[in-house]
Design a protein around this motif. Structure first.
Motif, PDB file in Angstrom:
ATOM      1  N   VAL A 132     144.295 -32.348   9.675  1.00 19.93           N
ATOM      2  CA  VAL A 132     144.801 -30.984   9.534  1.00 19.93           C
ATOM      3  C   VAL A 132     145.299 -30.813   8.108  1.00 19.93           C
ATOM      4  O   VAL A 132     146.023 -31.672   7.585  1.00 19.93           O
ATOM      5  CB  VAL A 132     145.943 -30.712  10.532  1.00 19.93           C
ATOM      6  N   SER A 133     144.892 -29.712   7.480  1.00 17.14           N
ATOM      7  CA  SER A 133     145.334 -29.442   6.116  1.00 17.14           C
ATOM      8  C   SER A 133     146.791 -29.016   6.125  1.00 17.14           C
ATOM      9  O   SER A 133     147.378 -28.738   7.179  1.00 17.14           O
ATOM     10  CB  SER A 133     144.467 -28.349   5.488  1.00 17.14           C
ATOM     11  N   ARG A 134     147.381 -28.921   4.941  1.00 21.93           N
ATOM     12  CA  ARG A 134     148.787 -28.532   4.852  1.00 21.93           C
ATOM     13  C   ARG A 134     148.995 -27.076   5.255  1.00 21.93           C
ATOM     14  O   ARG A 134     150.112 -26.660   5.549  1.00 21.93           O
ATOM     15  CB  ARG A 134     149.288 -28.771   3.428  1.00 21.93           C
ATOM     16  N   SER A 135     147.913 -26.311   5.273  1.00 22.46           N
ATOM     17  CA  SER A 135     148.016 -24.919   5.724  1.00 22.46           C
ATOM     18  C   SER A 135     147.795 -24.793   7.225  1.00 22.46           C
ATOM     19  O   SER A 135     147.827 -23.690   7.773  1.00 22.46           O
ATOM     20  CB  SER A 135     146.994 -24.057   4.978  1.00 22.46           C
ATOM     21  N   GLY A 136     147.542 -25.963   7.890  1.00 23.09           N
ATOM     22  CA  GLY A 136     147.379 -25.962   9.340  1.00 23.09           C
ATOM     23  C   GLY A 136     145.949 -25.847   9.826  1.00 23.09           C
ATOM     24  O   GLY A 136     145.708 -25.820  11.040  1.00 23.09           O
ATOM     25  N   ARG A 137     144.986 -25.818   8.913  1.00 21.81           N
ATOM     26  CA  ARG A 137     143.584 -25.712   9.319  1.00 21.81           C
ATOM     27  C   ARG A 137     143.009 -27.084   9.622  1.00 21.81           C
ATOM     28  O   ARG A 137     143.363 -28.081   8.987  1.00 21.81           O
ATOM     29  CB  ARG A 137     142.762 -25.057   8.200  1.00 21.81           C
ATOM     30  N   LYS A 138     142.110 -27.154  10.608  1.00 27.32           N
ATOM     31  CA  LYS A 138     141.443 -28.409  10.937  1.00 27.32           C
ATOM     32  C   LYS A 138     140.454 -28.769   9.819  1.00 27.32           C
ATOM     33  O   LYS A 138     139.754 -27.906   9.286  1.00 27.32           O
ATOM     34  CB  LYS A 138     140.716 -28.300  12.271  1.00 27.32           C
ATOM     35  N   VAL A 139     140.417 -30.070   9.488  1.00 28.94           N
ATOM     36  CA  VAL A 139     139.576 -30.542   8.389  1.00 28.94           C
ATOM     37  C   VAL A 139     138.733 -31.713   8.862  1.00 28.94           C
ATOM     38  O   VAL A 139     139.215 -32.596   9.587  1.00 28.94           O
ATOM     39  CB  VAL A 139     140.442 -30.991   7.187  1.00 28.94           C
ATOM     40  N   ARG A 140     137.478 -31.740   8.448  1.00 27.60           N
ATOM     41  CA  ARG A 140     136.594 -32.881   8.691  1.00 27.60           C
ATOM     42  C   ARG A 140     135.981 -33.296   7.361  1.00 27.60           C
ATOM     43  O   ARG A 140     135.374 -32.479   6.674  1.00 27.60           O
ATOM     44  CB  ARG A 140     135.492 -32.533   9.687  1.00 27.60           C
ATOM     45  N   VAL A 141     136.176 -34.538   6.989  1.00 25.80           N
ATOM     46  CA  VAL A 141     135.653 -35.057   5.727  1.00 25.80           C
ATOM     47  C   VAL A 141     134.801 -36.288   6.022  1.00 25.80           C
ATOM     48  O   VAL A 141     135.237 -37.200   6.734  1.00 25.80           O
ATOM     49  CB  VAL A 141     136.799 -35.437   4.759  1.00 25.80           C
ATOM     50  N   ALA A 142     133.583 -36.309   5.486  1.00 22.66           N
ATOM     51  CA  ALA A 142     132.691 -37.464   5.643  1.00 22.66           C
ATOM     52  C   ALA A 142     132.422 -38.058   4.273  1.00 22.66           C
ATOM     53  O   ALA A 142     132.236 -37.331   3.286  1.00 22.66           O
ATOM     54  CB  ALA A 142     131.395 -37.048   6.322  1.00 22.66           C
ATOM     55  N   HIS A 143     132.422 -39.373   4.211  1.00 25.97           N
ATOM     56  CA  HIS A 143     132.205 -40.068   2.941  1.00 25.97           C
ATOM     57  C   HIS A 143     131.390 -41.322   3.225  1.00 25.97           C
ATOM     58  O   HIS A 143     131.791 -42.171   4.023  1.00 25.97           O
ATOM     59  CB  HIS A 143     133.558 -40.435   2.317  1.00 25.97           C
ATOM     60  N   ASP A 144     130.213 -41.447   2.587  1.00 29.04           N
ATOM     61  CA  ASP A 144     129.337 -42.602   2.790  1.00 29.04           C
ATOM     62  C   ASP A 144     129.396 -43.526   1.579  1.00 29.04           C
ATOM     63  O   ASP A 144     129.331 -43.080   0.435  1.00 29.04           O
ATOM     64  CB  ASP A 144     127.884 -42.160   3.017  1.00 29.04           C
ATOM     65  N   VAL A 145     129.499 -44.822   1.855  1.00 34.98           N
ATOM     66  CA  VAL A 145     129.498 -45.842   0.814  1.00 34.98           C
ATOM     67  C   VAL A 145     128.247 -46.691   0.979  1.00 34.98           C
ATOM     68  O   VAL A 145     128.037 -47.312   2.032  1.00 34.98           O
ATOM     69  CB  VAL A 145     130.760 -46.734   0.910  1.00 34.98           C
ATOM     70  N   ARG A 146     127.406 -46.698  -0.041  1.00 38.59           N
ATOM     71  CA  ARG A 146     126.176 -47.499   0.024  1.00 38.59           C
ATOM     72  C   ARG A 146     126.513 -48.984   0.111  1.00 38.59           C
ATOM     73  O   ARG A 146     127.394 -49.481  -0.599  1.00 38.59           O
ATOM     74  CB  ARG A 146     125.312 -47.242  -1.216  1.00 38.59           C
ATOM     75  N   ILE A 147     125.780 -49.691   0.964  1.00 37.44           N
ATOM     76  CA  ILE A 147     126.014 -51.128   1.145  1.00 37.44           C
ATOM     77  C   ILE A 147     124.681 -51.877   1.174  1.00 37.44           C
ATOM     78  O   ILE A 147     123.624 -51.292   1.424  1.00 37.44           O
ATOM     79  CB  ILE A 147     126.782 -51.431   2.449  1.00 37.44           C
ATOM     80  N   ASP A 148     124.751 -53.157   0.893  1.00 39.34           N
ATOM     81  CA  ASP A 148     123.627 -54.071   1.103  1.00 39.34           C
ATOM     82  C   ASP A 148     124.056 -55.066   2.166  1.00 39.34           C
ATOM     83  O   ASP A 148     125.046 -55.799   1.981  1.00 39.34           O
ATOM     84  CB  ASP A 148     123.271 -54.810  -0.189  1.00 39.34           C
ATOM     85  N   VAL A 149     123.350 -55.075   3.283  1.00 40.86           N
ATOM     86  CA  VAL A 149     123.663 -56.017   4.353  1.00 40.86           C
ATOM     87  C   VAL A 149     123.097 -57.377   3.984  1.00 40.86           C
ATOM     88  O   VAL A 149     121.906 -57.509   3.686  1.00 40.86           O
ATOM     89  CB  VAL A 149     123.096 -55.531   5.697  1.00 40.86           C
ATOM     90  N   MET A 150     123.936 -58.390   3.990  1.00 39.11           N
ATOM     91  CA  MET A 150     123.512 -59.731   3.581  1.00 39.11           C
ATOM     92  C   MET A 150     122.919 -60.503   4.756  1.00 39.11           C
ATOM     93  O   MET A 150     123.398 -60.402   5.885  1.00 39.11           O
ATOM     94  CB  MET A 150     124.700 -60.498   2.997  1.00 39.11           C
TER      95      MET A 150
END
Length: 308
Positions: A132-150
């Motif tokens: 929830v933002s400071r103004s009371g609105r619902k927030v959804r944030v997505a963040h992808d981190v590239r990886i190499d699976v060993m």
């Protein structure tokens, strides 16, 4: 291969990666059923410093699920900067500093889910924040981190440094205060002498053709770090009536030591083991030592120098 967890302790996770990012731009993270291991072992690291960390799953995560054909272990290589950015974007409470407050988002996560995913044929560690933002609105944030699976064969080649039995173990004073002192020494020398004895004395010193400086602490604790002996192992040789006042020393890269001191953001508690003229092994504990949620172990090899 499946992995999903809710990051319960975002600030601690953020600070761990913040300390790691100062050391190396890429790291290896190994997830198991009970622990998360973070490894920085690049030979290109200045001064040869390495980090081998173990964090209990319960210290950071809830709803933790992992499944793989490699005994339910998943090991990935990824950018520490990208991971730090993902954690920073998740919550304004990741750091309490005024500088961070200016760049962190204006929302806090009610839930941060981390999971293994594939985007456009690229493996990623995906972070999804619901809040929830400071103004009371619902927030959804997505963040992808590239990886190499060993591959398991690559993971098997990872080896923690072999070190002799420490000559002395000592509890450091507050890391942030030590960092202030060492930062002032950095312009004067590339090499730092680290000395300690079994009577609670700790010294850091530099010595060049033009300057000799030494800082000393007394009354530091000398905790025991010895493991339970192996019944089948030969008895170690112990000096008769060892002198508790004898100082043991190791000379290390001052830049490497400062990188270790950056871990003050994780904890103020650190224990140093000095292997005379071989290396310094430095343990930074997450929480109280007696009931630590994990430990960051730094290995700094000796630098051949004529410091006295």
């Amino acid at each position: 291969m499946r992995f999903r967890a809710t990051v319960e302790n975002i600030p601690i996770f953020f600070r761990i990666i913040q300390a790691i990012e100062k050391l190396q731009k890429k790291c290896i993270i190994k997830f198991t059923e009970d622990e998360m291991h973070i490894v920085c072992n690049d030979d290109a690291n200045e001064g040869g410093i390495q980090v081998w960390s173990v964090v209990k799953v319960e210290s950071l995560f809830t709803d933790y699920r992992i499944q793989s054909n490699a005994e339910n272990k998943i090991t990935v290589s990824l950018s520490t900067e990208a991971l730090l950015s993902a954690l920073r974007s998740s919550s304004s409470s990741a750091s309490s500093s005024s500088i961070a407050a200016a760049i962190l988002p204006t929302h806090d996560a009610d839930e941060l889910v981390m999971k293994l995913a594939k985007k456009n044929d690229q493996a990623v560690l995906s972070f999804e924040m619901l809040g929830v933002s400071r103004s009371g609105r619902k927030v959804r944030v997505a963040h992808d981190v590239r990886i190499d699976v060993m591959r398991p064969s690559e993971v098997d080649k990872l080896r923690e440094p072999l070190c002799p039995e420490p000559d002395v173990t000592i509890l450091f004073p507050q890391l942030q205060k030590m960092r202030t002192i060492v930062e002032r020494l950095r312009p004067l020398s590339d090499i730092l002498a680290l000395r300690a004895n079994n009577s609670g004395k700790l010294q850091i010193a530099i010595s060049t053709d033009t300057v000799k400086l030494e800082t000393q602490w007394v009354g530091c604790a000398n905790p025991s770090m010895r493991q339970a002996p192996d019944e089948n192992a030969p008895e170690p040789e112990v000096a008769e009536n060892p002198d508790p006042e004898k100082l043991f020393s190791v000379h290390v890269s001052i830049r490497s030591f400062i990188k270790f001191l950056n871990s003050h953001v994780v904890s103020t508690t650190a224990i140093a083991c000095i292997c005379q003229n071989h290396c310094a092994i430095l343990y930074v504990y997450i929480g109280d030592v007696a009931d630590a949620g994990g430990v960051l172990t730094f290995y700094i090899p000796t630098v051949i120098d004529d410091v006295n």
